[in-house]
Design a protein around this motif. Structure first.
Motif, short mmCIF file in Angstrom:
data_model
loop_
_atom_site.label_atom_id
_atom_site.label_comp_id
_atom_site.label_asym_id
_atom_site.label_seq_id
_atom_site.Cartn_x
_atom_site.Cartn_y
_atom_site.Cartn_z
N ALA A 19 106.57 73.01 46.07
CA ALA A 19 105.74 74.12 45.80
C ALA A 19 106.04 74.09 44.29
CB ALA A 19 105.43 74.62 46.69
N GLY A 20 105.84 74.99 43.70
CA GLY A 20 105.93 74.95 42.53
C GLY A 20 107.33 74.44 42.05
N GLY A 21 107.53 73.94 42.05
CA GLY A 21 108.83 72.73 41.45
C GLY A 21 110.25 73.36 42.54
N VAL A 22 109.77 73.90 43.67
CA VAL A 22 110.99 74.64 44.58
C VAL A 22 110.70 74.17 45.93
CG1 VAL A 22 112.31 76.40 45.58
CG2 VAL A 22 111.66 77.03 42.82
N GLY A 23 111.39 73.45 46.85
CA GLY A 23 111.70 73.60 48.20
C GLY A 23 112.22 72.11 48.51
N GLY A 24 111.86 71.72 49.65
CA GLY A 24 112.66 70.21 50.49
C GLY A 24 111.45 69.22 49.76
N GLN A 25 112.03 67.98 50.83
CA GLN A 25 111.71 66.41 50.18
C GLN A 25 111.36 66.39 52.04
OE1 GLN A 25 110.18 65.67 47.47
NE2 GLN A 25 110.98 67.51 46.46
N TYR A 26 111.25 66.72 53.22
CA TYR A 26 111.08 66.28 54.17
C TYR A 26 109.81 66.35 54.74
CZ TYR A 26 111.93 66.22 59.45
OH TYR A 26 111.95 65.28 60.55
N GLY A 27 108.74 66.99 53.54
CA GLY A 27 107.12 66.15 53.56
C GLY A 27 106.43 66.71 52.33
N PRO A 28 105.32 65.94 52.62
CA PRO A 28 104.48 66.16 51.52
C PRO A 28 104.85 67.34 50.23
CG PRO A 28 103.59 65.23 53.58
CD PRO A 28 104.50 66.36 53.71
N VAL A 29 105.00 66.74 48.86
CA VAL A 29 105.62 68.15 47.99
C VAL A 29 103.87 68.22 47.51
CG1 VAL A 29 105.35 68.42 45.59
CG2 VAL A 29 106.81 66.50 46.68
N LEU A 30 103.75 69.58 47.75
CA LEU A 30 102.33 70.03 48.06
C LEU A 30 101.69 70.13 46.33
CD1 LEU A 30 102.61 72.13 50.71
CD2 LEU A 30 101.75 70.46 50.27
N ASP A 31 102.58 70.55 45.06
CA ASP A 31 102.68 71.06 43.71
C ASP A 31 101.11 70.44 43.23
OD1 ASP A 31 104.34 72.42 42.90
OD2 ASP A 31 105.99 70.96 42.44
N GLY A 32 99.96 70.66 43.21
CA GLY A 32 98.94 70.20 42.35
C GLY A 32 97.87 70.30 43.81
N ILE A 33 98.64 71.09 44.78
CA ILE A 33 97.57 70.46 45.89
C ILE A 33 96.02 70.89 45.79
CG2 ILE A 33 98.19 72.21 48.00
CD1 ILE A 33 97.26 68.55 48.79
N GLY A 34 95.89 72.10 45.58
CA GLY A 34 95.35 73.33 45.22
C GLY A 34 94.24 72.19 44.01
#
Length: 276
Positions: free
Chosen positions: A208-223
């Motif tokens: 989220a916000g370009g920071v984090g892991g890839q084990y779960g879905p990327v949440l950037d833009g989910i809003g």
């Protein structure tokens, strides 16, 4: 040495000035929201204009529909690739007509697919598409007709025009949504961010916000594309809907068990701020 210094300095200044001059000559590319039309302007719109409006509403840079769908080459999104969907709609409509014994056209199929996202699920994709006339997509009736015309143009004959009438039940739903207006979501986004990045460490699996892991879905833009209800359910019951490319059981119930109701509101509120 002094002469060398001034020669180098002069050369650098000349190069910078040259790039600035070139930059002023090159057209600047900017992204603007789709132009708003009055009802009268929309009714007079030519089909090519309608398709172009639909393309703009669909999005070209990861906003709105293009947040989840691609057309042609590119990185697959959360939803199916829509290349050739206009041609596929003809076949789907034929199958639908045979099943129901009633007249059914490609236009009917595409508009129903937009208004009733769960009516036709492509194999391998979960039912995650929100109703487009509700927040956060919040498309108007004219937006929906334009997008439908744009989708028809992807390999099919475009029959939708600015004069096309949606089913009365669809128009009623859209009007009701506009009258109700968007209700402000509960929760504190700042506290939600602290939960996500620090206290609950959701960032260990999700970006989220370009920071984090890839084990779960990327949440950037989910809003940009998902609702409060969907996000809450994804935390409370993570196996209810599985995003394509991920497996059941990957997210443990630990998170819901260790979140109070106000903290759950805060976390969802933060996720809603993740927009492109």
């Amino acid at each position: 040495m002094r002469n060398v210094f001034w020669k180098v300095t002069g050369f650098v200044v000349l190069v910078v000035a040259l790039f600035v001059a070139i930059g002023q000559k090159v057209p600047q590319i900017a992204s603007y929201p789709p132009k708003e039309f009055t009802e009268e302007e929309f009714r007079k719109m030519q089909q090519t204009q309608l398709i172009e409006k639909g393309r703009q509403v669909f999005g070209v840079g990861g906003e709105r529909c293009s947040q989840c769908h691609i057309i042609g080459q590119g990185t697959p999104g959360r939803g199916p690739n829509l290349q050739g969907v206009g041609a596929r709609a003809v076949e789907r409509a034929r199958e639908r007509a045979q099943q129901t014994g009633r007249s059914y056209t490609a236009e009917d199929y595409i508009i129903e697919s937009v208004m009733e996202p769960q009516a036709y699920l492509v194999k391998g994709y979960p039912p995650i598409m929100p109703k487009v006339y509700l927040p956060p997509l919040d498309l108007s009736e004219t937006d929906i007709k334009a997008v439908a015309a744009f989708l028809e143009s992807q390999g099919g004959d475009v029959t939708i025009t600015s004069q096309t009438q949606l089913k009365p039940e669809y128009s009623q739903r859209i009007r009701a949504a506009k009258l109700a207006g968007a209700q402000p979501p509960k929760g504190n986004a700042q506290n939600g961010a602290d939960l996500f990045y620090n206290r609950m460490r959701c960032v260990g699996c999700h970006t989220a916000g370009g920071v984090g892991g890839q084990y779960g879905p990327v949440l950037d833009g989910i809003g940009n594309v998902q609702t409060v209800d969907y996000l809450r359910e994804s935390i409370v019951n993570p196996d209810a809907v599985i995003v394509t490319g991920f497996k059941k059981g990957m997210m443990e119930p630990y998170f819901r068990e260790n979140l109070t109701d106000p903290e759950l509101d805060d976390l969802v509120r933060f996720l809603l701020t993740l927009k492109k």
